[in-house]
Scaffold this active site. Structure first.
Site, PDB file in Angstrom:
ATOM      1  N   SER A 107       0.850  -1.191   0.000  1.00 33.93           N
ATOM      2  CA  SER A 107       0.000   0.000   0.000  1.00 33.93           C
ATOM      3  C   SER A 107       0.887   1.244   0.000  1.00 33.93           C
ATOM      4  O   SER A 107       2.108   1.174   0.137  1.00 33.93           O
ATOM      5  CB  SER A 107      -0.905  -0.016   1.226  1.00 33.93           C
ATOM      6  OG  SER A 107      -1.765  -1.144   1.205  1.00 33.93           O
ATOM      7  N   HIS A 111       0.755   3.386  -2.647  1.00 30.47           N
ATOM      8  CA  HIS A 111       0.914   3.788  -4.052  1.00 30.47           C
ATOM      9  C   HIS A 111      -0.433   4.111  -4.702  1.00 30.47           C
ATOM     10  O   HIS A 111      -0.565   4.087  -5.919  1.00 30.47           O
ATOM     11  CB  HIS A 111       1.581   2.664  -4.843  1.00 30.47           C
ATOM     12  CG  HIS A 111       2.905   2.245  -4.302  1.00 30.47           C
ATOM     13  ND1 HIS A 111       3.971   3.108  -4.190  1.00 30.47           N
ATOM     14  CD2 HIS A 111       3.338   1.044  -3.824  1.00 30.47           C
ATOM     15  CE1 HIS A 111       5.016   2.464  -3.682  1.00 30.47           C
ATOM     16  NE2 HIS A 111       4.660   1.222  -3.436  1.00 30.47           N
ATOM     17  N   ASP A 150       7.597  -9.213  -2.937  1.00 28.69           N
ATOM     18  CA  ASP A 150       6.426  -9.666  -3.690  1.00 28.69           C
ATOM     19  C   ASP A 150       6.712 -11.002  -4.373  1.00 28.69           C
ATOM     20  O   ASP A 150       5.876 -11.912  -4.367  1.00 28.69           O
ATOM     21  CB  ASP A 150       6.035  -8.617  -4.736  1.00 28.69           C
ATOM     22  CG  ASP A 150       5.458  -7.361  -4.114  1.00 28.69           C
ATOM     23  OD1 ASP A 150       4.431  -7.452  -3.432  1.00 28.69           O
ATOM     24  OD2 ASP A 150       6.044  -6.282  -4.309  1.00 28.69           O
ATOM     25  N   HIS A 152       9.900   3.864  -4.453  1.00 31.06           N
ATOM     26  CA  HIS A 152      10.028   3.924  -2.998  1.00 31.06           C
ATOM     27  C   HIS A 152      11.193   4.821  -2.571  1.00 31.06           C
ATOM     28  O   HIS A 152      11.519   4.888  -1.390  1.00 31.06           O
ATOM     29  CB  HIS A 152      10.265   2.520  -2.425  1.00 31.06           C
ATOM     30  CG  HIS A 152       9.272   1.516  -2.877  1.00 31.06           C
ATOM     31  ND1 HIS A 152       9.469   0.718  -3.987  1.00 31.06           N
ATOM     32  CD2 HIS A 152       8.062   1.178  -2.380  1.00 31.06           C
ATOM     33  CE1 HIS A 152       8.421  -0.068  -4.152  1.00 31.06           C
ATOM     34  NE2 HIS A 152       7.557   0.187  -3.201  1.00 31.06           N
TER      35      HIS A 152
END
Length: 336
Positions: free
Chosen positions: A54, A56, A109, A218
Protein backbone atom coordinates in the site's frame (compact mmCIF):
# COMPACT_ATOMS: atom_id res chain seq x y z
CA UNK A 1 5.97 14.86 7.99
CA UNK A 2 2.34 15.99 8.24
CA UNK A 3 -0.11 13.13 7.64
CA UNK A 4 -3.85 13.06 8.14
CA UNK A 5 -3.91 9.85 10.18
CA UNK A 6 -4.72 8.80 13.76
CA UNK A 7 -2.07 8.41 16.43
CA UNK A 8 -0.88 4.83 16.91
CA UNK A 9 -3.38 3.63 14.33
CA UNK A 10 -3.39 0.77 11.86
CA UNK A 11 -3.19 3.00 8.84
CA UNK A 12 -3.84 0.29 6.25
CA UNK A 13 -6.79 -1.18 8.13
CA UNK A 14 -8.43 2.23 8.48
CA UNK A 15 -7.63 3.29 4.93
CA UNK A 16 -8.98 0.09 3.40
CA UNK A 17 -12.08 0.02 5.61
CA UNK A 18 -12.91 3.58 4.62
CA UNK A 19 -12.49 2.77 0.94
CA UNK A 20 -14.64 -0.37 1.11
CA UNK A 21 -17.40 1.34 3.09
CA UNK A 22 -17.57 4.18 0.58
CA UNK A 23 -17.68 1.79 -2.39
CA UNK A 24 -19.60 -1.08 -0.76
CA UNK A 25 -21.83 -1.25 -3.83
CA UNK A 26 -18.90 -2.53 -5.85
CA UNK A 27 -16.49 -4.28 -3.46
CA UNK A 28 -16.56 -6.82 -0.65
CA UNK A 29 -13.86 -7.56 1.88
CA UNK A 30 -12.44 -11.09 2.08
CA UNK A 31 -12.98 -12.18 5.68
CA UNK A 32 -10.75 -10.23 8.05
CA UNK A 33 -7.97 -9.87 5.50
CA UNK A 34 -6.76 -6.67 3.89
CA UNK A 35 -8.09 -7.89 0.58
CA UNK A 36 -11.30 -7.48 -1.39
CA UNK A 37 -13.19 -8.72 -4.43
CA UNK A 38 -15.09 -6.89 -7.14
CA UNK A 39 -18.77 -7.85 -6.86
CA UNK A 40 -19.53 -7.35 -10.55
CA UNK A 41 -16.79 -9.64 -11.83
CA UNK A 42 -17.59 -12.08 -14.62
CA UNK A 43 -17.79 -15.70 -13.64
CA UNK A 44 -16.52 -18.94 -15.25
CA UNK A 45 -13.21 -17.45 -16.42
CA UNK A 46 -9.58 -17.11 -15.41
CA UNK A 47 -9.44 -14.90 -12.31
CA UNK A 48 -7.04 -11.96 -12.12
CA UNK A 49 -5.55 -11.16 -8.70
CA UNK A 50 -3.30 -8.13 -8.32
CA UNK A 51 -1.57 -6.69 -5.30
CA UNK A 52 1.45 -5.29 -3.58
CA UNK A 53 2.41 -2.75 -0.98
CA UNK A 54 0.00 0.00 0.00
CA UNK A 55 1.00 3.64 -0.24
CA UNK A 56 0.91 3.79 -4.05
CA UNK A 57 -2.80 4.58 -4.38
CA UNK A 58 -4.78 4.22 -6.54
CA UNK A 59 -2.46 1.30 -7.45
CA UNK A 60 -3.30 -1.49 -6.63
CA UNK A 61 -6.61 -1.10 -4.83
CA UNK A 62 -8.08 1.20 -7.46
CA UNK A 63 -7.79 -1.35 -10.25
CA UNK A 64 -10.46 -3.89 -9.39
CA UNK A 65 -13.43 -3.42 -11.67
CA UNK A 66 -15.16 -4.42 -14.87
CA UNK A 67 -12.59 -5.79 -17.29
CA UNK A 68 -9.80 -5.24 -14.75
CA UNK A 69 -8.80 -7.24 -11.65
CA UNK A 70 -11.24 -9.52 -9.84
CA UNK A 71 -9.54 -9.09 -6.47
CA UNK A 72 -6.76 -7.16 -4.74
CA UNK A 73 -4.34 -8.29 -2.02
CA UNK A 74 -3.07 -5.29 -0.02
CA UNK A 75 0.19 -5.26 1.89
CA UNK A 76 1.40 -2.79 4.47
CA UNK A 77 3.03 0.49 3.41
CA UNK A 78 5.60 -0.37 0.71
CA UNK A 79 5.54 -4.02 1.82
CA UNK A 80 4.25 -7.15 0.12
CA UNK A 81 1.04 -8.83 1.30
CA UNK A 82 1.77 -12.09 3.10
CA UNK A 83 1.35 -15.48 1.39
CA UNK A 84 -1.76 -16.51 3.33
CA UNK A 85 -3.53 -13.26 2.47
CA UNK A 86 -2.65 -13.70 -1.22
CA UNK A 87 -3.82 -17.32 -1.25
CA UNK A 88 -7.12 -16.45 0.44
CA UNK A 89 -7.65 -13.72 -2.15
CA UNK A 90 -7.16 -16.25 -4.93
CA UNK A 91 -9.54 -18.75 -3.30
CA UNK A 92 -12.23 -16.08 -3.02
CA UNK A 93 -12.39 -15.55 -6.79
CA UNK A 94 -11.30 -18.91 -8.21
CA UNK A 95 -13.85 -20.17 -10.74
CA UNK A 96 -12.15 -23.42 -11.67
CA UNK A 97 -10.32 -21.86 -14.64
CA UNK A 98 -7.15 -20.87 -12.80
CA UNK A 99 -5.79 -17.66 -11.28
CA UNK A 100 -3.29 -15.22 -12.72
CA UNK A 101 -1.26 -13.23 -10.19
CA UNK A 102 0.02 -9.88 -11.43
CA UNK A 103 2.39 -7.70 -9.40
CA UNK A 104 5.53 -5.56 -9.49
CA UNK A 105 8.96 -7.17 -9.65
CA UNK A 106 10.23 -6.71 -6.08
CA UNK A 107 11.96 -9.29 -3.91
CA UNK A 108 9.29 -9.40 -1.21
CA UNK A 109 6.43 -9.67 -3.69
CA UNK A 110 8.22 -12.36 -5.67
CA UNK A 111 8.83 -14.45 -2.56
CA UNK A 112 5.35 -14.07 -1.08
CA UNK A 113 3.42 -14.61 -4.30
CA UNK A 114 5.54 -17.69 -5.04
CA UNK A 115 4.66 -19.07 -1.61
CA UNK A 116 0.99 -18.24 -2.18
CA UNK A 117 1.09 -20.22 -5.44
CA UNK A 118 2.40 -23.22 -3.49
CA UNK A 119 -0.51 -22.86 -1.04
CA UNK A 120 -2.96 -22.68 -3.94
CA UNK A 121 -1.40 -25.75 -5.53
CA UNK A 122 -2.05 -27.69 -2.31
CA UNK A 123 -5.76 -26.96 -2.85
CA UNK A 124 -5.68 -27.87 -6.56
CA UNK A 125 -5.98 -24.25 -7.74
CA UNK A 126 -4.03 -23.78 -10.95
CA UNK A 127 -2.00 -20.55 -10.95
CA UNK A 128 0.42 -18.53 -13.04
CA UNK A 129 2.12 -15.18 -12.48
CA UNK A 130 3.47 -12.17 -14.33
CA UNK A 131 6.01 -9.86 -12.74
CA UNK A 132 6.03 -6.36 -14.22
CA UNK A 133 9.53 -4.96 -14.84
CA UNK A 134 8.96 -1.80 -16.89
CA UNK A 135 11.39 0.56 -15.12
CA UNK A 136 14.16 0.71 -17.73
CA UNK A 137 16.34 2.94 -15.53
CA UNK A 138 16.63 0.35 -12.77
CA UNK A 139 18.81 -2.22 -14.58
CA UNK A 140 20.38 -2.70 -18.03
CA UNK A 141 18.52 -4.66 -20.71
CA UNK A 142 20.65 -7.77 -20.22
CA UNK A 143 19.36 -7.89 -16.62
CA UNK A 144 15.75 -7.08 -17.44
CA UNK A 145 14.47 -9.46 -14.76
CA UNK A 146 16.10 -7.20 -12.16
CA UNK A 147 14.08 -4.19 -13.25
CA UNK A 148 11.39 -2.77 -10.97
CA UNK A 149 7.71 -2.57 -11.74
CA UNK A 150 6.23 0.93 -11.70
CA UNK A 151 3.49 2.68 -13.70
CA UNK A 152 3.63 0.07 -16.46
CA UNK A 153 1.49 -2.02 -14.11
CA UNK A 154 -1.48 0.03 -15.29
CA UNK A 155 -1.20 -1.05 -18.94
CA UNK A 156 -0.52 -4.69 -18.00
CA UNK A 157 -3.52 -4.87 -15.66
CA UNK A 158 -5.71 -3.37 -18.36
CA UNK A 159 -4.71 -5.94 -20.99
CA UNK A 160 -4.63 -8.90 -18.58
CA UNK A 161 -8.13 -8.06 -17.35
CA UNK A 162 -9.44 -7.91 -20.92
CA UNK A 163 -7.83 -11.25 -21.78
CA UNK A 164 -9.41 -12.88 -18.73
CA UNK A 165 -12.82 -11.43 -19.54
CA UNK A 166 -12.55 -12.74 -23.10
CA UNK A 167 -12.79 -16.25 -21.66
CA UNK A 168 -9.33 -17.37 -22.73
CA UNK A 169 -7.57 -20.31 -21.10
CA UNK A 170 -4.95 -19.58 -18.43
CA UNK A 171 -2.00 -20.37 -20.72
CA UNK A 172 -3.29 -17.93 -23.34
CA UNK A 173 -4.01 -15.21 -20.77
CA UNK A 174 -0.46 -15.67 -19.48
CA UNK A 175 1.01 -15.39 -23.00
CA UNK A 176 -0.85 -12.17 -23.81
CA UNK A 177 -0.07 -10.62 -20.42
CA UNK A 178 3.64 -11.42 -20.76
CA UNK A 179 3.58 -9.99 -24.27
CA UNK A 180 2.08 -6.76 -22.91
CA UNK A 181 4.64 -6.63 -20.09
CA UNK A 182 7.49 -7.07 -22.55
CA UNK A 183 6.17 -4.29 -24.80
CA UNK A 184 6.25 -1.62 -22.08
CA UNK A 185 8.91 0.68 -20.70
CA UNK A 186 8.75 3.47 -18.15
CA UNK A 187 11.13 6.12 -16.86
CA UNK A 188 10.45 8.64 -14.11
CA UNK A 189 12.03 11.53 -12.27
CA UNK A 190 11.56 12.83 -8.75
CA UNK A 191 11.46 16.48 -7.77
CA UNK A 192 10.74 15.92 -4.07
CA UNK A 193 10.56 12.93 -1.70
CA UNK A 194 7.65 10.85 -0.52
CA UNK A 195 7.18 9.54 3.00
CA UNK A 196 5.95 6.61 5.07
CA UNK A 197 2.97 7.44 7.33
CA UNK A 198 4.05 7.47 10.96
CA UNK A 199 7.69 8.34 10.30
CA UNK A 200 9.01 11.85 10.83
CA UNK A 201 11.45 11.88 7.90
CA UNK A 202 11.00 11.56 4.14
CA UNK A 203 12.21 8.46 2.30
CA UNK A 204 15.10 10.41 0.73
CA UNK A 205 16.41 13.96 0.48
CA UNK A 206 16.71 16.22 -2.56
CA UNK A 207 18.18 19.70 -2.55
CA UNK A 208 15.98 22.71 -3.26
CA UNK A 209 16.96 22.78 -6.94
CA UNK A 210 17.73 19.08 -7.39
CA UNK A 211 15.91 16.35 -9.30
CA UNK A 212 16.75 12.69 -9.85
CA UNK A 213 16.27 10.82 -13.12
CA UNK A 214 15.24 7.19 -12.78
CA UNK A 215 14.26 7.45 -9.12
CA UNK A 216 12.42 4.34 -7.92
CA UNK A 217 8.89 4.44 -6.60
CA UNK A 218 10.03 3.92 -3.00
CA UNK A 219 12.99 6.28 -3.24
CA UNK A 220 15.49 3.82 -4.72
CA UNK A 221 18.46 5.58 -6.33
CA UNK A 222 18.10 6.69 -9.94
CA UNK A 223 20.64 7.12 -12.70
CA UNK A 224 21.52 10.79 -12.34
CA UNK A 225 20.97 13.63 -9.88
CA UNK A 226 20.98 17.05 -11.48
CA UNK A 227 19.46 20.53 -11.23
CA UNK A 228 15.90 21.41 -12.13
CA UNK A 229 15.37 22.17 -15.82
CA UNK A 230 12.51 23.42 -18.05
CA UNK A 231 9.94 20.77 -18.91
CA UNK A 232 10.98 20.52 -22.57
CA UNK A 233 14.50 19.48 -21.51
CA UNK A 234 13.22 16.99 -18.94
CA UNK A 235 10.88 15.36 -21.43
CA UNK A 236 13.50 15.30 -24.16
CA UNK A 237 15.86 13.36 -21.88
CA UNK A 238 13.21 10.91 -20.70
CA UNK A 239 11.61 10.32 -24.08
CA UNK A 240 15.05 9.84 -25.62
CA UNK A 241 15.79 7.07 -23.10
CA UNK A 242 12.51 5.32 -23.92
CA UNK A 243 12.90 5.71 -27.68
CA UNK A 244 16.37 4.20 -27.60
CA UNK A 245 15.40 1.41 -25.20
CA UNK A 246 12.38 0.40 -27.31
CA UNK A 247 13.84 1.07 -30.75
CA UNK A 248 10.84 3.23 -31.64
CA UNK A 249 10.60 4.30 -35.26
CA UNK A 250 8.29 6.12 -37.63
CA UNK A 251 4.72 4.74 -37.80
CA UNK A 252 5.08 2.61 -34.67
CA UNK A 253 1.73 2.61 -32.88
CA UNK A 254 1.84 3.26 -29.15
CA UNK A 255 -0.17 4.09 -26.06
CA UNK A 256 1.21 6.58 -23.57
CA UNK A 257 0.74 7.26 -19.87
CA UNK A 258 2.00 10.41 -18.16
CA UNK A 259 1.76 9.45 -14.50
CA UNK A 260 2.06 11.78 -11.52
CA UNK A 261 3.97 10.45 -8.52
CA UNK A 262 1.72 11.98 -5.87
CA UNK A 263 1.93 15.75 -5.53
CA UNK A 264 2.52 16.89 -9.10
CA UNK A 265 -0.41 18.89 -10.42
CA UNK A 266 -2.42 18.18 -13.55
CA UNK A 267 -1.30 21.55 -14.86
CA UNK A 268 2.27 20.25 -14.83
CA UNK A 269 1.40 16.78 -16.11
CA UNK A 270 -0.60 18.21 -19.01
CA UNK A 271 2.40 20.36 -19.88
CA UNK A 272 4.59 17.25 -19.86
CA UNK A 273 2.30 15.67 -22.44
CA UNK A 274 2.31 18.89 -24.49
CA UNK A 275 6.08 18.58 -24.86
CA UNK A 276 6.00 14.80 -25.26
CA UNK A 277 3.45 14.97 -28.06
CA UNK A 278 5.64 17.40 -30.01
CA UNK A 279 8.60 15.06 -29.80
CA UNK A 280 6.65 11.91 -30.65
CA UNK A 281 5.06 13.68 -33.63
CA UNK A 282 8.47 14.74 -34.90
CA UNK A 283 9.48 11.06 -34.88
CA UNK A 284 6.35 10.01 -36.75
CA UNK A 285 4.93 7.84 -33.96
CA UNK A 286 1.20 7.06 -34.03
CA UNK A 287 -0.43 7.60 -30.64
CA UNK A 288 -3.35 5.20 -30.40
CA UNK A 289 -4.32 6.37 -26.91
CA UNK A 290 -2.98 8.51 -24.09
CA UNK A 291 -3.80 9.11 -20.44
CA UNK A 292 -2.64 11.78 -17.99
CA UNK A 293 -3.33 10.93 -14.35
CA UNK A 294 -1.70 10.00 -11.04
CA UNK A 295 -2.19 6.22 -11.00
CA UNK A 296 1.06 4.92 -9.46
CA UNK A 297 2.22 7.18 -6.63
CA UNK A 298 4.45 7.37 -3.57
CA UNK A 299 2.44 9.44 -1.12
CA UNK A 300 3.36 13.11 -1.72
CA UNK A 301 6.41 12.45 -3.90
CA UNK A 302 6.88 15.13 -6.54
CA UNK A 303 7.66 14.19 -10.11
CA UNK A 304 6.26 12.12 -12.91
CA UNK A 305 6.88 9.11 -15.11
CA UNK A 306 6.34 8.42 -18.80
CA UNK A 307 5.19 4.96 -19.88
CA UNK A 308 5.05 3.80 -23.49
CA UNK A 309 3.33 0.62 -24.65
CA UNK A 310 4.22 -0.50 -28.18
CA UNK A 311 1.12 -2.00 -29.78
CA UNK A 312 0.44 -4.59 -32.41
CA UNK A 313 -3.00 -5.69 -33.61
CA UNK A 314 -3.38 -8.33 -30.91
CA UNK A 315 -2.45 -6.10 -27.99
CA UNK A 316 -4.58 -3.28 -29.37
CA UNK A 317 -7.62 -5.56 -29.45
CA UNK A 318 -7.38 -6.32 -25.73
CA UNK A 319 -6.32 -2.79 -24.85
CA UNK A 320 -9.45 -1.38 -26.49
CA UNK A 321 -11.88 -3.79 -24.83
CA UNK A 322 -10.88 -3.01 -21.24
CA UNK A 323 -11.78 -0.04 -19.08
CA UNK A 324 -9.06 2.44 -18.18
CA UNK A 325 -9.92 2.20 -14.50
CA UNK A 326 -12.78 1.24 -12.20
CA UNK A 327 -13.67 4.92 -11.91
CA UNK A 328 -14.99 4.62 -15.45
CA UNK A 329 -16.26 1.09 -14.84
CA UNK A 330 -18.41 2.34 -11.97
CA UNK A 331 -19.92 5.04 -14.16
CA UNK A 332 -20.91 2.42 -16.72
CA UNK A 333 -22.53 0.26 -14.04
CA UNK A 334 -24.63 3.20 -12.89
CA UNK A 335 -25.73 3.89 -16.46
CA UNK A 336 -26.85 0.28 -16.87
Amino acid sequence: MKKIINRDSNVIEEMLTGYLKAYRRYYERIGEFNAFVYKGRRKNKVSLVIGGGSGHEPLFGGFAGRGLADAVACGNIFASPNPQLIAETAKAVHEGKGVLFLYGNYAGDNLNFDMAEELCDMEDIQTAHVRVWDDCASAPRERIQDRRGIAGDVFVIKIAGAACDAGLELAEVLRITEKARDSINTIGLATSPGSIPGLDKPTFVLGEDEIEFGMGLHGEPGIERTTMKPVNELVERMYGELRNEMGLKQEDEISVLVNGLGSTTLLELNTVYYELDHQMSDDGLIVHDAEIKSYCTCQEMGGFSITILKLDDELKTYYDTACWSPYYAREEIVQQ
